[in-house]
Motif scaffolding. Structure first.
Motif, PDB file in Angstrom:
ATOM      1  N   LEU A   1       0.625 -39.050  -2.682  1.00  0.00           N
ATOM      2  CA  LEU A   1       1.290 -38.670  -3.930  1.00  0.00           C
ATOM      3  C   LEU A   1       2.802 -38.582  -3.737  1.00  0.00           C
ATOM      4  N   LEU A   2       3.540 -38.746  -4.863  1.00  0.00           N
ATOM      5  CA  LEU A   2       4.939 -38.333  -4.925  1.00  0.00           C
ATOM      6  C   LEU A   2       4.953 -37.042  -5.732  1.00  0.00           C
TER       7      LEU A   2
ATOM      8  N   VAL B   1       4.877 -31.017  -9.995  1.00  0.00           N
ATOM      9  CA  VAL B   1       4.049 -32.086 -10.559  1.00  0.00           C
ATOM     10  C   VAL B   1       3.946 -33.199  -9.523  1.00  0.00           C
ATOM     11  N   ALA B   2       2.942 -34.040  -9.654  1.00  0.00           N
ATOM     12  CA  ALA B   2       2.786 -35.149  -8.706  1.00  0.00           C
ATOM     13  C   ALA B   2       2.185 -36.356  -9.413  1.00  0.00           C
ATOM     14  N   VAL B   3       2.625 -37.529  -8.958  1.00  0.00           N
ATOM     15  CA  VAL B   3       2.118 -38.791  -9.487  1.00  0.00           C
ATOM     16  C   VAL B   3       1.453 -39.572  -8.344  1.00  0.00           C
ATOM     17  N   PRO B   4       0.429 -40.347  -8.669  1.00  0.00           N
ATOM     18  CA  PRO B   4      -0.348 -41.024  -7.630  1.00  0.00           C
ATOM     19  C   PRO B   4       0.363 -42.268  -7.094  1.00  0.00           C
ATOM     20  N   ILE B   5       0.434 -42.389  -5.775  1.00  0.00           N
ATOM     21  CA  ILE B   5       0.938 -43.626  -5.164  1.00  0.00           C
ATOM     22  C   ILE B   5      -0.214 -44.629  -5.187  1.00  0.00           C
TER      23      ILE B   5
END
Lengths: 109, 109, 109
Positions: free
Chosen positions: A8-9, A88-92
């Motif tokens: 994740l980022l 928060v996190a976004v999927p790599i």
């Protein structure tokens, strides 16, 4: 979309360089983040208690894993100066395989 | 990947601090964005009409919801100085529950 | 989550402005990136060989497509000064249709 690399980022924000550096270093030392980019201070605009606020903030981009995200979140809550910090996190979904592997190895306890 | 928190990180870019601050404030006042980080000026490199351009730009990171993305997009189109602005968004798959709730409450009309 | 627009935000980091500008320009000239935002220098914190490092770095945000990601990755590996550079990408799930189209057209060989 080939998703689910398991990495994740994550993003959070800090009010100044010193607190940003302390938090980022702790996350890496605790093996909860492989790498943290502390961006130079920008401006955050948001509403709080009915007023529009305009504050200097550093955005942190945190390379981490899904498996350790809960612990990362708890550590940020423990160390962060705000009562309700942005986490928060976004999927790599894509990445250089040995780099993704490095993220996982760097965050293995 | 546990996705679909219903929240997004949207990105756009602006040529200067003043227009960035105006746009960000409007999006928050219109309850289309919970928070906007205006990053300090960097450099954007792209091709347009067969030439490579190198322009100073501010990246904006916009915390918003899927439900209100269409309206956010229309407001950016209305307010933005470019004919074809960058408006993209990535899905927030993980986040601190009360912070995600705050994004939703801050963008409820 | 309406995903799979076929476009991505890729991220890498560079130690200085000159190498960042060279890499970004090459990716756009080779039609592997539609646009690259070079963020002003921040600080990256990470562990390498048992030590915590704190280095100045520029984050690059690269607008590209899934279809060309492999080639983008190979070009970054070819041009990057690091042995193991960060190359990760997150899926763009929402965006202004003509802008997403522009990303695709700008990266069509």
């Amino acid at each position: 979309m080939t998703d689910a690399t398991g990495t994740l980022l994550a993003f959070t924000t800090l009010p100044d360089e010193a607190s940003a550096t302390r938090l980022a270093s702790s996350l890496v030392e605790r093996r909860l983040a492989a790498c943290v980019n502390i961006l130079p201070a920008g401006t955050s605009i948001y509403e709080w208690d009915g007023e529009i606020h305009q504050d200097p903030e550093h955005v942190l981009i945190i390379k981490c894993t899904e498996a350790r995200f809960e612990r990362l979140q708890n550590a940020i809550l423990e160390l962060h100066p705000y009562e309700l910090p942005e986490i928060v996190a976004v999927p790599i979904s894509h990445g250089l395989p040995p780099y993704l592997q490095w993220i996982k190895e760097s965050t293995t306890p």
